[in-house]
Design an enzyme around this catalytic site. Structure first.
Site, PDB file in Angstrom:
ATOM      1  N   TYR A 142      -7.628  18.832 -18.554  1.00 33.68           N
ATOM      2  CA  TYR A 142      -8.450  19.122 -19.736  1.00 33.68           C
ATOM      3  C   TYR A 142      -7.814  18.496 -20.965  1.00 33.68           C
ATOM      4  O   TYR A 142      -6.624  18.628 -21.202  1.00 33.68           O
ATOM      5  CB  TYR A 142      -8.572  20.639 -19.943  1.00 33.68           C
ATOM      6  N   ASP A 237      -0.788  13.896 -22.815  1.00 31.02           N
ATOM      7  CA  ASP A 237      -1.423  14.939 -23.623  1.00 31.02           C
ATOM      8  C   ASP A 237      -0.536  16.184 -23.597  1.00 31.02           C
ATOM      9  O   ASP A 237      -0.603  16.997 -22.674  1.00 31.02           O
ATOM     10  CB  ASP A 237      -2.821  15.245 -23.085  1.00 31.02           C
ATOM     11  N   LYS A 265      -1.791  22.765 -30.706  1.00 30.90           N
ATOM     12  CA  LYS A 265      -1.347  24.138 -30.459  1.00 30.90           C
ATOM     13  C   LYS A 265      -0.053  24.475 -31.218  1.00 30.90           C
ATOM     14  O   LYS A 265      -0.103  24.672 -32.417  1.00 30.90           O
ATOM     15  CB  LYS A 265      -1.271  24.381 -28.949  1.00 30.90           C
TER      16      LYS A 265
HETATM   17  C1  LIG Z   1      -6.055  23.005 -25.724  1.00 32.49           C
HETATM   18  C2  LIG Z   1      -5.942  21.628 -25.220  1.00 32.49           C
HETATM   19  C3  LIG Z   1      -6.661  20.572 -25.779  1.00 32.49           C
HETATM   20  C4  LIG Z   1      -7.732  20.790 -26.828  1.00 32.49           C
HETATM   21  O1  LIG Z   1      -7.207  21.270 -28.018  1.00 32.49           O
HETATM   22  P1  LIG Z   1      -8.210  22.003 -29.053  1.00 32.49           P
HETATM   23  O2  LIG Z   1      -7.332  22.275 -30.236  1.00 32.49           O
HETATM   24  O3  LIG Z   1      -8.702  23.225 -28.371  1.00 32.49           O
HETATM   25  O4  LIG Z   1      -9.295  21.042 -29.355  1.00 32.49           O
HETATM   26  C5  LIG Z   1      -6.413  19.299 -25.342  1.00 32.49           C
HETATM   27  N1  LIG Z   1      -5.508  19.058 -24.378  1.00 32.49           N
HETATM   28  C6  LIG Z   1      -4.794  20.051 -23.808  1.00 32.49           C
HETATM   29  C7  LIG Z   1      -3.789  19.723 -22.756  1.00 32.49           C
HETATM   30  C8  LIG Z   1      -4.995  21.363 -24.191  1.00 32.49           C
HETATM   31  O5  LIG Z   1      -4.309  22.345 -23.584  1.00 32.49           O
END
Ligand SMILES: *Cc1c(COP(=O)(O)O)cnc(C)c1O
Length: 426
Positions: A142, A237, A265
């Site tokens: 994701y 990511d 985050k």
């Molecule tokens: C949470 C998350 C996202 C998306 O971040 P948002 O601030 O919710 O848009 C992208 N990549 C990873 C790995 C995530 O855990």
């Protein structure tokens, strides 16, 4: 009717599903969401006055605990000077220098407001830099909700069994290729089958959105070598893993030097901030230096920069990550013992302070194996824990997060709750 139920009824009239992000609606576990009134440290109180030990942590950011006094003071101070200017500030320079010192592969970076924005923009730059269109992502990985990244996208999407998403035009998804996690040979085959066409591979270094599934030894280094060989850009990511599994993220933990990195985050300390960046030659493609456009009214927002900077400062204090490791180990070892005693088949994957207990006996090494979990049993476990005052992520395919505010009292209370829930039967 409880206040949470009352609010949920009102919310559903105006907010689809009653929420502003789908997994908050508890559809995967049954029951209705609790509405939060306030939080402090590792505890959350709902609008009915019930107290919970919290392992959601705003889905990752709250690693130093909710409403940390020093973070709040930094935000208040910044707010008093003005909340947004649309002009550069000293805080943004301090923030970039701090992030660069933590993650040296971020030679240049840009601040944005969400993880979704970071990955979406990183992809655009990778495509602009290479002049190639195709991107490879992991089945169950994701990266936020950008159109081209929703194919086989784990967690929220996995939970609902939507293959990608309605509303994504075929054209946007056409250039997205997916492949199983931890399968280097399949990745190689995909690159060979698309010669000179793949702009980038984007991966979570420790996928946490199909539940936590660590990389096999050598897998991430193998991805780096494949990218170099095929002229593709490796985007790591680290929106979830950055400042979570180590101060320098998973790339510090595994000795990896990616071409590009996304952060989110934790880096925003509970306010909306995220980062993408990497090699200077790649980042030089972004406007105003180059032809790739990306902008943001609230990018580098002073409140978010202040919260992020203070959170990172707290994380740099000695012993932080040892403490997170020790607390998380105690929690997962305790949970494991309780489930074993209760004869409940499970597999726990954990890296530092992020973990998932999968309700199934087999090893979970990719999305296909994660999906063999007994989600109905997870739902019963989740609801039992909630009743006993423990707030877990409301889906089998999510990570749980331990923070610095989780102490002996919280872990003891969590294990007591688990013992009672397992004894009652799940
Ligand atoms: C949470 C998350 C996202 C998306 O971040 P948002 O601030 O919710 O848009 C992208 N990549 C990873 C790995 C995530 O855990």
């Amino acid at each position: 009717m409880s206040r949470s139920e009352e609010l949920f009824a009102r919310a559903q009239k105006l907010l689809p599903g009653g929420v502003n992000s789908p997994v908050r609606a508890y559809r995967a576990v049954g029951g209705k969401p609790v509405f939060v009134a306030r939080a402090k440290g590792a505890r959350v109180w709902d609008v009915d006055g019930r107290e919970y030990v919290d392992y959601v942590g705003s889905w990752g950011p709250m690693i130093v605990g909710h409403a940390h006094d020093e973070v709040l003071a930094a935000v208040h101070e910044a707010a008093a000077r003005g909340t947004s200017f649309g002009a550069p500030t000293e805080l943004e320079v301090d923030f970039a220098e701090t992030v660069n010192a933590a993650v040296p592969s971020l030679h240049m970076m840009r601040c944005v407001s969400s993880g979704t924005e970071a990955t979406m923009s990183a992809l655009r730059v990778a495509r602009g830099f290479t002049g190639r269109a195709k991107v490879i992502k992991i089945d169950g990985g994701y990266h936020g909700h950008a159109d081209c990244l929703l194919a086989d996208a784990g967690s929220g999407v996995a939970t609902f069994g939507i293959p990608g998403s309605a509303g994504v035009p075929a054209g946007a998804a056409r250039d997205t290729l997916t492949v199983a996690w931890n399968d280097l040979e399949a990745m190689r085959a995909l690159l060979v089958a698309n010669p000179g066409e793949v702009a980038c591979i984007i991966v979570e270094p420790i996928p946490g959105n199909m539940g936590v599934v660590p990389p096999a030894p050598g897998y991430l280094a193998g991805l780096g070598a494949l990218c170099a060989e095929h002229g593709a850009i490796l985007i790591i990511d680290e929106v979830m893993t950055g400042f979570r599994v180590a101060y320098g993220g998973a790339q510090a933990l595994y000795g990896l030097v990616p071409d590009m990195t996304c952060l989110g985050k934790v880096v925003g300390g509970g306010l909306p901030a995220a980062v993408y960046g990497g090699r200077a030659d790649i980042m030089a493609k972004i406007a105003p230096l180059g032809p790739v456009y990306q902008a943001g009214t609230l990018s580098g927002n002073p409140l978010a920069m202040a919260a992020g900077l203070k959170t990172l400062e707290l994380l740099r204090r000695p012993g932080t990550y040892q403490q997170l490791e020790a607390t998380s180990a105690r929690l997962c070892d305790g949970l494991g013992a309780i489930l074993r005693e209760g004869g409940i088949e499970h597999t726990t994957n954990r890296v530092g302070s992020m973990w998932t207990t999968f309700f199934q006996p087999g090893a979970v090494t990719d999305y296909a194996s994660a999906k063999r979990s007994d989600t109905a049993r997870f739902g019963r476990f989740f609801r039992g824990m909630l009743e006993h005052g423990v707030l877990l992520a409301p889906s089998q395919y999510e990570a749980g997060f331990v923070g610095l505010a989780h102490g002996d009292a919280e872990i003891t209370r969590t294990l007591e709750a688990a013992r009672a829930v397992v004894k009652a039967g799940i």
